[in-house]
Motif scaffolding. Sequence first.
Motif, PDB file in Angstrom:
ATOM      1  N   ILE A  83       0.990  -1.153   0.141  1.00 13.09           N
ATOM      2  CA  ILE A  83       0.078  -0.056  -0.016  1.00 13.09           C
ATOM      3  C   ILE A  83       0.908   1.320  -0.177  1.00 13.09           C
ATOM      4  CG2 ILE A  83      -1.576   1.387   1.463  1.00 13.09           C
ATOM      5  CD1 ILE A  83      -2.672  -1.357   2.499  1.00 13.09           C
ATOM      6  N   PRO A  84       0.717   2.256  -0.794  1.00 13.23           N
ATOM      7  CA  PRO A  84       1.416   3.502  -1.032  1.00 13.23           C
ATOM      8  C   PRO A  84       1.741   4.087   0.508  1.00 13.23           C
ATOM      9  CG  PRO A  84      -0.105   3.290  -2.864  1.00 13.23           C
ATOM     10  CD  PRO A  84      -0.373   2.120  -2.096  1.00 13.23           C
ATOM     11  N   LYS A  85       2.762   4.533   0.825  1.00 12.22           N
ATOM     12  CA  LYS A  85       2.996   5.160   2.176  1.00 12.22           C
ATOM     13  C   LYS A  85       2.113   6.061   2.612  1.00 12.22           C
ATOM     14  CE  LYS A  85       6.529   7.131   4.855  1.00 12.22           C
ATOM     15  NZ  LYS A  85       5.892   6.470   6.221  1.00 12.22           N
ATOM     16  N   LYS A  86       1.802   7.072   1.593  1.00 14.67           N
ATOM     17  CA  LYS A  86       0.899   8.160   1.918  1.00 14.67           C
ATOM     18  C   LYS A  86      -0.581   7.594   2.453  1.00 14.67           C
ATOM     19  CE  LYS A  86      -0.959  12.363  -0.123  1.00 14.67           C
ATOM     20  NZ  LYS A  86      -1.074  13.442  -1.151  1.00 14.67           N
ATOM     21  N   GLU A  87      -1.120   6.690   1.505  1.00 15.17           N
ATOM     22  CA  GLU A  87      -2.257   5.840   2.021  1.00 15.17           C
ATOM     23  C   GLU A  87      -2.281   5.186   3.386  1.00 15.17           C
ATOM     24  OE1 GLU A  87      -3.808   3.428  -0.913  1.00 15.17           O
ATOM     25  OE2 GLU A  87      -3.777   4.842  -2.506  1.00 15.17           O
ATOM     26  N   ASP A  89      -0.040   5.844   5.758  1.00 13.52           N
ATOM     27  CA  ASP A  89       0.137   6.620   7.123  1.00 13.52           C
ATOM     28  C   ASP A  89      -1.301   7.267   7.257  1.00 13.52           C
ATOM     29  OD1 ASP A  89       2.732   6.347   7.054  1.00 13.52           O
ATOM     30  OD2 ASP A  89       3.110   8.350   5.870  1.00 13.52           O
ATOM     31  N   ILE A  90      -2.289   7.640   6.278  1.00 13.53           N
ATOM     32  CA  ILE A  90      -3.428   7.926   6.512  1.00 13.53           C
ATOM     33  C   ILE A  90      -4.505   7.140   7.345  1.00 13.53           C
ATOM     34  CG2 ILE A  90      -5.867   8.973   5.545  1.00 13.53           C
ATOM     35  CD1 ILE A  90      -3.862  10.117   3.558  1.00 13.53           C
ATOM     36  N   LEU A  91      -4.144   5.786   6.753  1.00 13.33           N
ATOM     37  CA  LEU A  91      -5.127   4.799   7.487  1.00 13.33           C
ATOM     38  C   LEU A  91      -4.724   4.518   8.934  1.00 13.33           C
ATOM     39  CD1 LEU A  91      -5.139   1.898   4.792  1.00 13.33           C
ATOM     40  CD2 LEU A  91      -7.017   3.924   5.388  1.00 13.33           C
ATOM     41  N   VAL A  92      -3.387   4.508   9.140  1.00 15.25           N
ATOM     42  CA  VAL A  92      -2.885   4.159  10.570  1.00 15.25           C
ATOM     43  C   VAL A  92      -3.236   5.348  11.448  1.00 15.25           C
ATOM     44  CG1 VAL A  92      -0.724   4.103  11.940  1.00 15.25           C
ATOM     45  CG2 VAL A  92      -1.007   2.616   9.943  1.00 15.25           C
ATOM     46  N   GLU A  93      -3.162   6.529  10.973  1.00 16.55           N
ATOM     47  CA  GLU A  93      -3.541   7.858  11.639  1.00 16.55           C
ATOM     48  C   GLU A  93      -5.274   7.811  12.204  1.00 16.55           C
ATOM     49  OE1 GLU A  93      -3.376  12.660  11.818  1.00 16.55           O
ATOM     50  OE2 GLU A  93      -2.784  11.496   9.900  1.00 16.55           O
ATOM     51  N   ALA A  94      -6.000   7.250  11.157  1.00 18.89           N
ATOM     52  CA  ALA A  94      -7.455   7.294  11.122  1.00 18.89           C
ATOM     53  C   ALA A  94      -7.889   6.207  12.382  1.00 18.89           C
ATOM     54  CB  ALA A  94      -8.198   6.739   9.842  1.00 18.89           C
ATOM     55  N   ALA A  95      -7.140   5.258  12.417  1.00 21.08           N
ATOM     56  CA  ALA A  95      -7.536   3.981  13.406  1.00 21.08           C
ATOM     57  C   ALA A  95      -6.936   4.684  14.518  1.00 21.08           C
ATOM     58  CB  ALA A  95      -6.619   3.075  12.890  1.00 21.08           C
ATOM     59  N   ASN A  96      -6.062   5.478  14.836  1.00 19.57           N
ATOM     60  CA  ASN A  96      -5.644   6.007  16.069  1.00 19.57           C
ATOM     61  C   ASN A  96      -6.450   7.095  16.459  1.00 19.57           C
ATOM     62  OD1 ASN A  96      -3.748   6.005  18.310  1.00 19.57           O
ATOM     63  ND2 ASN A  96      -2.657   7.761  17.710  1.00 19.57           N
ATOM     64  N   THR A  97      -6.994   8.084  15.466  1.00 20.87           N
ATOM     65  CA  THR A  97      -7.844   9.051  15.984  1.00 20.87           C
ATOM     66  C   THR A  97      -9.254   8.562  16.393  1.00 20.87           C
ATOM     67  OG1 THR A  97      -6.951  10.126  13.999  1.00 20.87           O
ATOM     68  CG2 THR A  97      -9.059  11.039  14.840  1.00 20.87           C
ATOM     69  N   ASN A  98      -9.804   7.490  15.821  1.00 14.30           N
ATOM     70  CA  ASN A  98     -10.990   7.000  16.369  1.00 14.30           C
ATOM     71  C   ASN A  98     -10.857   5.704  17.247  1.00 14.30           C
ATOM     72  OD1 ASN A  98     -13.499   5.882  16.565  1.00 14.30           O
ATOM     73  ND2 ASN A  98     -14.028   5.461  14.529  1.00 14.30           N
ATOM     74  N   ASP A 112       8.455  -7.717  -0.535  1.00 18.46           N
ATOM     75  CA  ASP A 112       8.931  -7.284   0.522  1.00 18.46           C
ATOM     76  C   ASP A 112       8.244  -6.270   1.173  1.00 18.46           C
ATOM     77  OD1 ASP A 112      10.905  -6.383   2.158  1.00 18.46           O
ATOM     78  OD2 ASP A 112      12.477  -5.556   0.945  1.00 18.46           O
ATOM     79  N   PHE A 113       7.722  -6.519   2.209  1.00 17.67           N
ATOM     80  CA  PHE A 113       6.642  -5.448   3.004  1.00 17.67           C
ATOM     81  C   PHE A 113       7.405  -4.716   3.786  1.00 17.67           C
ATOM     82  CE2 PHE A 113       3.716  -8.723   1.525  1.00 17.67           C
ATOM     83  CZ  PHE A 113       2.687  -7.916   0.846  1.00 17.67           C
ATOM     84  N   LYS A 114       8.779  -4.896   4.181  1.00 18.70           N
ATOM     85  CA  LYS A 114       9.401  -4.352   5.400  1.00 18.70           C
ATOM     86  C   LYS A 114       9.509  -2.888   5.482  1.00 18.70           C
ATOM     87  CE  LYS A 114      13.860  -4.418   8.035  1.00 18.70           C
ATOM     88  NZ  LYS A 114      13.143  -4.594   9.029  1.00 18.70           N
ATOM     89  N   SER A 115       9.543  -2.122   4.219  1.00 17.59           N
ATOM     90  CA  SER A 115       9.561  -0.911   3.988  1.00 17.59           C
ATOM     91  C   SER A 115       7.979  -0.305   4.706  1.00 17.59           C
ATOM     92  CB  SER A 115       9.531  -0.328   2.513  1.00 17.59           C
ATOM     93  OG  SER A 115       8.538  -0.725   1.770  1.00 17.59           O
ATOM     94  N   MET A 116       7.114  -0.917   4.795  1.00 15.93           N
ATOM     95  CA  MET A 116       6.007  -0.636   5.253  1.00 15.93           C
ATOM     96  C   MET A 116       5.713  -0.227   6.751  1.00 15.93           C
ATOM     97  SD  MET A 116       3.241  -2.499   2.652  1.00 15.93           S
ATOM     98  CE  MET A 116       1.910  -2.187   4.060  1.00 15.93           C
ATOM     99  N   GLU A 117       6.961  -0.784   7.242  1.00 14.67           N
ATOM    100  CA  GLU A 117       6.940  -0.779   8.832  1.00 14.67           C
ATOM    101  C   GLU A 117       6.819   0.437   9.572  1.00 14.67           C
ATOM    102  OE1 GLU A 117      10.302  -2.662  10.787  1.00 14.67           O
ATOM    103  OE2 GLU A 117       9.265  -4.902  10.626  1.00 14.67           O
ATOM    104  N   SER A 118       7.397   1.334   8.740  1.00 16.76           N
ATOM    105  CA  SER A 118       7.647   2.783   9.307  1.00 16.76           C
ATOM    106  C   SER A 118       6.409   3.624   9.675  1.00 16.76           C
ATOM    107  CB  SER A 118       8.497   3.630   8.358  1.00 16.76           C
ATOM    108  OG  SER A 118       7.887   3.651   6.956  1.00 16.76           O
ATOM    109  N   SER A 119       5.296   3.148   8.911  1.00 16.47           N
ATOM    110  CA  SER A 119       4.117   4.021   9.308  1.00 16.47           C
ATOM    111  C   SER A 119       3.343   3.340  10.442  1.00 16.47           C
ATOM    112  CB  SER A 119       3.139   3.281   7.844  1.00 16.47           C
ATOM    113  OG  SER A 119       3.807   4.075   6.651  1.00 16.47           O
ATOM    114  N   PHE A 120       3.914   2.205  10.942  1.00 11.99           N
ATOM    115  CA  PHE A 120       3.205   1.610  12.053  1.00 11.99           C
ATOM    116  C   PHE A 120       4.097   2.015  13.448  1.00 11.99           C
ATOM    117  CE2 PHE A 120       1.286  -0.527   8.552  1.00 11.99           C
ATOM    118  CZ  PHE A 120       0.249  -1.019   9.036  1.00 11.99           C
ATOM    119  N   SER A 121       4.117   3.313  13.890  1.00  8.92           N
ATOM    120  CA  SER A 121       5.049   3.637  14.813  1.00  8.92           C
ATOM    121  C   SER A 121       4.239   3.659  16.278  1.00  8.92           C
ATOM    122  CB  SER A 121       5.326   5.278  14.568  1.00  8.92           C
ATOM    123  OG  SER A 121       4.224   6.042  14.321  1.00  8.92           O
ATOM    124  N   ALA A 122       5.126   3.651  17.345  1.00 10.01           N
ATOM    125  CA  ALA A 122       4.424   3.871  18.636  1.00 10.01           C
ATOM    126  C   ALA A 122       3.692   5.146  18.864  1.00 10.01           C
ATOM    127  CB  ALA A 122       5.695   3.669  19.768  1.00 10.01           C
TER     128      ALA A 122
END
Length: 326
Positions: A83-87, A89-98, A112-122
């Motif tokens: 999934i593109p990083k911009k998308e 980041d928005i999905l992860v933020e939406a889940a945290n907001t609601n 290789d999904f490893k690059s997507m890890e950065s969107s799932f931050s503490a």
Amino acid sequence: MYKSEFDKYLKANKRFSSYMFYGQSTFLVEQYSYLVSKLIAKDEEIEKLYFEEYNFKYTKDRLLQSSLFSSNNVILVKIDKKIPKKELDILVEAANTNKDSTLILACMGDVDFKSMESSFSAKQNACAVRFFALMTNEALAFLQNEAKRLKIDYDESALNHLYFMHKQDISLSTNDLNKLLVLNEKVTTKLVDLHCFGVGSVNFDDFLYDLIAFKDIGNDLALLLEEGLNEIFILNQISSFIQQLFMISSHARIFAVVNPIEVLGYNPPKHIWEKKSKLAINIKPKQFLGMLEYILNLELAIKTEKIDNINLYLQASLRKFIVLFR
């Protein structure tokens, strides 16, 4: 993070707003996606979007929207491409907001999904968990726990036999365990032989034995490749097999009597252990290093060099292996 760290969070009932599961073990990715979703919500509160069903706008809107009838809103997305990083980041933020919403991303396949890890931050109360293929003792322990969960009476050797019958495929083994449940009988090796059937026309363990015993493996290897086994997977299994044989050989030379639990970490079926031990003892210690170096160099060549036909290259290289070490 890795499975061991995430398991500690599970035991502590730590809940994240977004989860990403990925790695070598598709089985574990699916198992943990299912497990976490069930811990958070009831079936009717979990919406599943698989592969082409995923739509960014729809998923974002669902995460931002709370249910009128429930405090849980779980979106489980199974994907086989990034999934593109911009998308993301928005999905992860939406889940945290609601605070009613949870996003669970099950990443399947060899991408290789490893690059997507950065969107799932503490900071976003999110986590990414990477799974590796189960070691044999871990897989057998999982099967035993699953049998206990299903309240199945079983012989340990029968579960081992089932696992090796399916070429160490934990998913197929677990499916057959559920089939055996309906028989309402003690699961023995005989019962497994009567009601379960190994995949493929070639026994993979027999192929490994024949290769290291320097027998003709041409037809079996061709059939394995025709059945869709990946060349790198085959080489990884060969190197793992050689390492096991070396451990058995070393243990036998030091202690005379070899205990499979001490060497492998589990009890294989008796006939498999006896056959493997006999093969290991007949190989000279120095020969193990040469065989392992050959297989590892072959794997490196396939991964890094430009080879027109990897399938044929592997077959020719393993025939050369037999000639060199016979």
